[in-house]
Design a protein around this motif. Structure first.
Motif, mmCIF file in Angstrom:
data_model
loop_
_atom_site.group_PDB
_atom_site.id
_atom_site.type_symbol
_atom_site.label_atom_id
_atom_site.label_comp_id
_atom_site.label_asym_id
_atom_site.label_seq_id
_atom_site.Cartn_x
_atom_site.Cartn_y
_atom_site.Cartn_z
ATOM 1 N N PHE A 1 0.802 -1.214 0.024
ATOM 2 C CA PHE A 1 -0.068 0.007 -0.251
ATOM 3 C C PHE A 1 0.782 1.398 0.035
ATOM 4 N N GLU A 2 0.062 2.195 -0.151
ATOM 5 C CA GLU A 2 1.102 3.669 -0.062
ATOM 6 C C GLU A 2 0.838 4.475 1.072
ATOM 7 N N LEU A 3 1.688 5.098 1.358
ATOM 8 C CA LEU A 3 1.585 6.435 2.420
ATOM 9 C C LEU A 3 1.599 7.610 1.940
ATOM 10 N N ASP A 4 0.741 8.457 2.433
ATOM 11 C CA ASP A 4 0.809 9.953 2.016
ATOM 12 C C ASP A 4 1.658 10.641 2.924
ATOM 13 N N LEU A 5 2.839 10.752 2.615
ATOM 14 C CA LEU A 5 3.846 11.638 3.405
ATOM 15 C C LEU A 5 3.461 13.108 3.608
ATOM 16 N N ARG A 6 2.625 13.519 2.751
ATOM 17 C CA ARG A 6 2.314 15.002 2.973
ATOM 18 C C ARG A 6 1.036 15.131 3.886
ATOM 19 N N SER A 7 0.493 13.935 3.979
ATOM 20 C CA SER A 7 -0.626 14.217 5.034
ATOM 21 C C SER A 7 -0.342 14.484 6.522
ATOM 22 N N ALA B 1 -1.901 13.356 8.924
ATOM 23 C CA ALA B 1 -1.912 12.203 9.726
ATOM 24 C C ALA B 1 -0.702 11.797 10.086
ATOM 25 N N PRO B 2 -0.331 11.433 11.252
ATOM 26 C CA PRO B 2 0.882 10.756 11.469
ATOM 27 C C PRO B 2 1.051 9.413 10.744
ATOM 28 N N ILE B 3 2.406 9.165 10.091
ATOM 29 C CA ILE B 3 2.764 7.992 9.351
ATOM 30 C C ILE B 3 2.133 6.675 10.175
ATOM 31 N N TYR B 4 2.426 6.521 11.646
ATOM 32 C CA TYR B 4 2.121 5.452 11.929
ATOM 33 C C TYR B 4 0.637 5.133 11.993
ATOM 34 N N GLU B 5 -0.247 6.264 12.230
ATOM 35 C CA GLU B 5 -1.637 6.055 12.216
ATOM 36 C C GLU B 5 -2.134 5.788 10.813
ATOM 37 N N GLN B 6 -1.463 6.198 9.793
ATOM 38 C CA GLN B 6 -1.913 5.957 8.323
ATOM 39 C C GLN B 6 -1.585 4.442 8.339
ATOM 40 N N LEU B 7 -0.401 3.938 8.920
ATOM 41 C CA LEU B 7 0.256 2.651 8.636
ATOM 42 C C LEU B 7 -1.024 1.606 9.389
ATOM 43 N N VAL B 8 -1.455 2.045 10.573
ATOM 44 C CA VAL B 8 -2.378 1.303 11.630
ATOM 45 C C VAL B 8 -3.918 1.047 10.551
ATOM 46 N N GLU B 9 -4.074 2.146 10.253
ATOM 47 C CA GLU B 9 -5.624 2.249 9.340
ATOM 48 C C GLU B 9 -5.374 1.341 8.255
ATOM 49 N N LYS B 10 -4.215 1.254 7.398
ATOM 50 C CA LYS B 10 -4.222 0.526 6.109
ATOM 51 C C LYS B 10 -3.938 -0.907 6.584
#
Lengths: 129, 129, 129, 129
Positions: free
Chosen positions: D2-8, D10-19
DNA sequence: GTGGTCTAGACCACG
DNA sequence: GTGGTCTAGACCACA
């Protein structure tokens, strides 16, 4: 005469100042023409007379009108004051506005067209009326 | 970087917004370039960090920058949003400014010259830099 | 009016934004109705007035309310802006929530019942009130 | 993966959790399947291993995965924990989202269609795979 | 009385 | 070290 936006964040007295200034600048209100009395304008616009008076005071301070105590307020024939300072400020504003319009996607051609139509209109307005 | 007028009626944070917006619009600050840190800019301008942050947040709302908590604030690449409303507002401003400049004695020729130089400069600034 | 969770990770001002948005969306706060004064709501919730103001400003940015300095803050009549982006985001949220509810054991029937009751309620809420 | 939005924001770790939660919920990651090692995933996503570890810890806390020290992290078969609390929270979210969609102009019919398609998809996903 | 601005200073989460 | 949140408390403009 004109309308106010009572829901605008801009103070009412400032909207008044701008509207009246525009009328003078566009030669709708001619030199030495009398402005509506404070109370009259206030009741027409359903705003507080103090607000209108504040606007008139501001216009007087800026050199657009003069007040004869007991007589009323009148449009000044010319604006002899700090034109240079005001003109410099306006030129800066104009530069900034054009830069932003370009940035937001307006083409030089479109802007030029708009400016030319303004220049034509203003010319007619001040010379012929 | 720039100067503030602490005696102006305009709030400090809004002056900041305008100044930074101008730097972006005139391509002095390029896309994805990092802005000075909130605290750094605050100490340079000797204002409160909260004030700078308020300006940055305002710029973010308006689509000019984006902030990454813990990373910094950066210039946005494009401003895709509701340009139309903003452009209409700018056009009105431009009309009013030109009318006032005419009223204060500027000739159509002088104004045209100024506008043309703006258009040339903006063109070069956004294309070549 | 409502309660805040001071121990939540969500900032107080954002909780405020959500709560008030919900009241508007569910037609508890009607169009042009005045919101509680900043200081009043702040003292009721025992939070700092700045925090309430931040929430109000956020709501204004998002198009749910408008503030008249010196007058108060009021519910906006309509939300005309970039609904599409917001609606897309809401649709994604809805999909994720339903997927998680299924995963946690909710039957399709139960979810459908809940949704139907929401749709009925919303319909009544906006039309009749 | 999957991909992360580094410009969001939202904290990266939280994006990871959600994905990852979404992958589990949608049965892409099956029960007892092994998750990528922390360092592997970190290097794939070019983020700090600490960030991935934080996400894994969060997922373990929420009951979606379990870790065998020295072995790796694995998808939990079921989520026995506080389903009820989580489900109540999700139901509230769902109600709020639907209310806002209605407010922003979505018809009950449109929402119903979306929900039905979600229910069908989820059903297939969990039963057949 | 209203909303708005600003300061000083503290604390937090993120990476 | 970054942006973000929050408080306490002061002052201002507007109507």
């Amino acid at each position: 005469m004109f309308e106010l936006d009572l829901r605008s964040r801009a103070p009412i007295y400032e909207q008044l100042v701008e509207k009246i200034k525009d009328l003078i600048v566009n030669n709708v209100l001619k030199a030495d023409e009398q402005l509506p009395a404070v109370r009259v304008l206030a009741s027409e616009l359903t705003v507080n007379p103090n607000t209108v008076q504040k606007a008139y005071r501001e216009l007087e301070y800026r050199g657009y009108i003069y007040s004869l105590p007991g007589k009323g307020s009148f449009v000044k024939a010319a604006v002899p004051e700090n034109n240079t300072a005001r003109l410099q400020s306006l030129e800066k504003d104009l530069e900034r506005i054009i830069a932003e319009m370009i940035f937001l996607g307006r083409s030089a051609q479109q802007i030029d067209n708009l400016v030319q139509s303004c220049l034509v209109k203003s010319k007619g307005g001040t010379v012929n009326d």
